[in-house]
Design a protein around this motif. Sequence first.
Motif, PDB file in Angstrom:
ATOM      1  N   VAL A  22     -16.711  83.142  40.154  1.00  0.00           N
ATOM      2  CA  VAL A  22     -16.936  83.166  38.713  1.00  0.00           C
ATOM      3  C   VAL A  22     -15.701  83.772  38.055  1.00  0.00           C
ATOM      4  CG1 VAL A  22     -18.390  84.008  36.838  1.00  0.00           C
ATOM      5  CG2 VAL A  22     -19.418  83.407  39.042  1.00  0.00           C
ATOM      6  N   THR A  23     -14.996  82.991  37.259  1.00  0.00           N
ATOM      7  CA  THR A  23     -13.766  83.478  36.638  1.00  0.00           C
ATOM      8  C   THR A  23     -14.093  84.397  35.461  1.00  0.00           C
ATOM      9  OG1 THR A  23     -13.639  81.565  35.168  1.00  0.00           O
ATOM     10  CG2 THR A  23     -12.530  81.405  37.305  1.00  0.00           C
ATOM     11  N   VAL A  24     -13.104  85.191  35.054  1.00  0.00           N
ATOM     12  CA  VAL A  24     -13.256  86.130  33.937  1.00  0.00           C
ATOM     13  C   VAL A  24     -12.080  85.934  32.985  1.00  0.00           C
ATOM     14  CG1 VAL A  24     -13.417  88.548  33.247  1.00  0.00           C
ATOM     15  CG2 VAL A  24     -14.472  87.796  35.381  1.00  0.00           C
ATOM     16  N   ASN A  25     -12.406  85.643  31.711  1.00  0.00           N
ATOM     17  CA  ASN A  25     -11.406  85.491  30.651  1.00  0.00           C
ATOM     18  C   ASN A  25     -10.313  84.484  31.035  1.00  0.00           C
ATOM     19  OD1 ASN A  25     -12.911  87.406  29.367  1.00  0.00           O
ATOM     20  ND2 ASN A  25     -11.242  88.834  29.003  1.00  0.00           N
ATOM     21  N   GLU A  26     -10.744  83.410  31.650  1.00  0.00           N
ATOM     22  CA  GLU A  26      -9.787  82.377  32.063  1.00  0.00           C
ATOM     23  C   GLU A  26      -9.095  81.743  30.869  1.00  0.00           C
ATOM     24  OE1 GLU A  26      -9.858  78.040  34.399  1.00  0.00           O
ATOM     25  OE2 GLU A  26     -11.644  79.294  34.320  1.00  0.00           O
ATOM     26  N   ASN A  27      -9.830  81.564  29.757  1.00  0.00           N
ATOM     27  CA  ASN A  27      -9.279  80.869  28.598  1.00  0.00           C
ATOM     28  C   ASN A  27      -8.739  81.806  27.530  1.00  0.00           C
ATOM     29  OD1 ASN A  27     -11.877  79.175  29.641  1.00  0.00           O
ATOM     30  ND2 ASN A  27     -10.228  77.806  29.015  1.00  0.00           N
ATOM     31  N   ALA A  28      -8.669  83.102  27.821  1.00  0.00           N
ATOM     32  CA  ALA A  28      -8.149  84.043  26.839  1.00  0.00           C
ATOM     33  C   ALA A  28      -6.671  83.786  26.594  1.00  0.00           C
ATOM     34  CB  ALA A  28      -8.366  85.482  27.309  1.00  0.00           C
ATOM     35  N   ALA A  80     -12.846  88.177  39.526  1.00  0.00           N
ATOM     36  CA  ALA A  80     -13.688  87.065  39.971  1.00  0.00           C
ATOM     37  C   ALA A  80     -14.698  87.532  41.024  1.00  0.00           C
ATOM     38  CB  ALA A  80     -12.825  85.936  40.520  1.00  0.00           C
ATOM     39  N   LEU A  81     -14.253  88.366  41.966  1.00  0.00           N
ATOM     40  CA  LEU A  81     -15.180  88.916  42.954  1.00  0.00           C
ATOM     41  C   LEU A  81     -16.260  89.765  42.288  1.00  0.00           C
ATOM     42  CD1 LEU A  81     -12.730  89.938  45.831  1.00  0.00           C
ATOM     43  CD2 LEU A  81     -14.513  88.183  45.945  1.00  0.00           C
ATOM     44  N   GLU A  82     -15.839  90.574  41.331  1.00  0.00           N
ATOM     45  CA  GLU A  82     -16.793  91.433  40.617  1.00  0.00           C
ATOM     46  C   GLU A  82     -17.811  90.604  39.844  1.00  0.00           C
ATOM     47  OE1 GLU A  82     -16.692  94.904  37.113  1.00  0.00           O
ATOM     48  OE2 GLU A  82     -14.845  93.970  37.845  1.00  0.00           O
TER      49      GLU A  82
END
Length: 580
Positions: free
Chosen positions: A312-318, A340-342
């Motif tokens: 699960v990505t985080v802030n990929e499009n920021a 992503a791990l978190e």
Amino acid sequence: MPPISLSGIVSALPADETWGPPTSTQTTLDGVPYAPYSKGDKLGRMADWTSEGKDGRDGRGGRQQYNRSYRDQQVYGAGTSSLFAVQVAEDESSFSVVDNTRNTTKARGGFGRGGGTIFRGRGQRGGRNDRGGRGQFQRVGGGRGGQGGDRGYYDNRGGRGGRGGRRFGWKDYDKPQRNRDASVNVKPEWKMLEEIDFNRLTKLNLDTDEGEDLDSYGFLYYYDRTYDKQPVKTTERKLNVVDRAAYNVTTSSDPIIQELAEKDEATIFATDNILSMLMCSPRSIYSWDIVILRQGNKVYLDKRDGSSLDMVTVNENAADAPLELSEGNKDSINAPGALALEATFINHNFANQTVIESETAKYEMSHENPFYDPSEETDPLASKAYKYRRFDLSLNDEEPVHLIVRTELDAVMKNAVNGEDLFLTVKALNEFDHKAQGSGGALDWRSKLVSQRGAVVATEMKNNSCKLARWTVQSILAGADVMKLGFVSRANPKNNDRHVILGVAAYKPREFANQMNLSLSNGWGIVRTIVDMCLRKPEGKYVLVKDPNKPVLRLYDVPMTTFEEEAEKDIDQGEEEEEE
């Protein structure tokens, strides 16, 4: 000696002679009369390259209007009206040594705000009232009475001392280019077949039906409605570690899909995790890859072991996405891989914690979980239902093309109005540190989630456009009635081990898709286009890779043994570690 008068000399001359040059009555140039001098003529420079310019401007963008510097520069012969008009074959007034391309922006003496001239050498001195340049490629702008730097190369500082001079940050076009790594190493023996730009993908469109259920497996626990209430700050719910067995088996290894393929139920087979990535590919920034296996007239969309699709990505499009450690990020827990791990850990535990585990009150599907083996598993099963659904992607009745996808549901709850069961998908957004680099301008959830939930969700739609689009597509593919979105934050921004649940929001998937401007017909068009490409190729294995730094998809033809040798090595290493 008496003085000699001029009148005496003139009177002494013969009557037929006069003083001065002789007057000729002849004409020159075949009858063209001679134009005499005019008393108003003033001789200026012998060669003035700036006297005339194209469209009333000189070649440097300066004004050609009447001013003090131009007052005495009159054109020779202007005091006498033209005695004749000759149409010249070539207008030499348009000739200029300097670049005289028109500048569409309004300029002040050639260095206006937002304007400027492209120079190859030293910076030029700005006018007295000129604003500083905006600092573009090879654009030099002087400040007010200041001088542009000695820069004929890339200069992003703008003019020094000017009112318009400013220093740009990461939000501007001069943001440094990220050099990310590809999700898979492209080997020399791989043959590139197609390269597809995202601009082409966004123009595709294919309308499909709502889909039909073929079969369902597993069971669902009921959702705990107490999580919908906003928790008090003193009694924040902690996110607990709930070990439950959940499976994400790839398409070709799914025994149910293998049975449906043998019955020739469809042409294309996929899981919702893989299919959603393909349908939302124009929103993706990070690199990913999908393995496409063609056997006969069947196409399987697979993922390899260790694929980034499971994360699960985080802030990929920021606009200011989290930096990699190699890019100078000193905070290792806020690097993309660690985040992503978190986020994957949070989503797994959040879905398991927000249901009421009761063996007497649960929703049983038609069949048991097809991946669970009680003899080998020690953890109990998670609340998960697998629905196999079929969609019609045919363009005409003559060539039917159907797709079967394995979808997932996370929970079920009773409708408060009529008591019917509503199927849910449960996901979680996570906040790591709203002040850290890569937060994308996110608000502080603890103080703004209650009063400004709309602003919080809108920011997440911007910073996590691809992730939320995939979750929405998965919910629609599964036929879910409600999508639950949890807001999970770190208990301490400097520690990524402990988290608290700040709230839960509920959305209808199709309404949420409209808010995100998400088009499912565009996603189906992408799927059909990629599948058609593979169907035109011979049987074999293909890999579709998203370029890590460009909005481009590339289709490679790879050997059939690709990724199998790596999987065998991983199995062997795991067995050796167990023996030790």
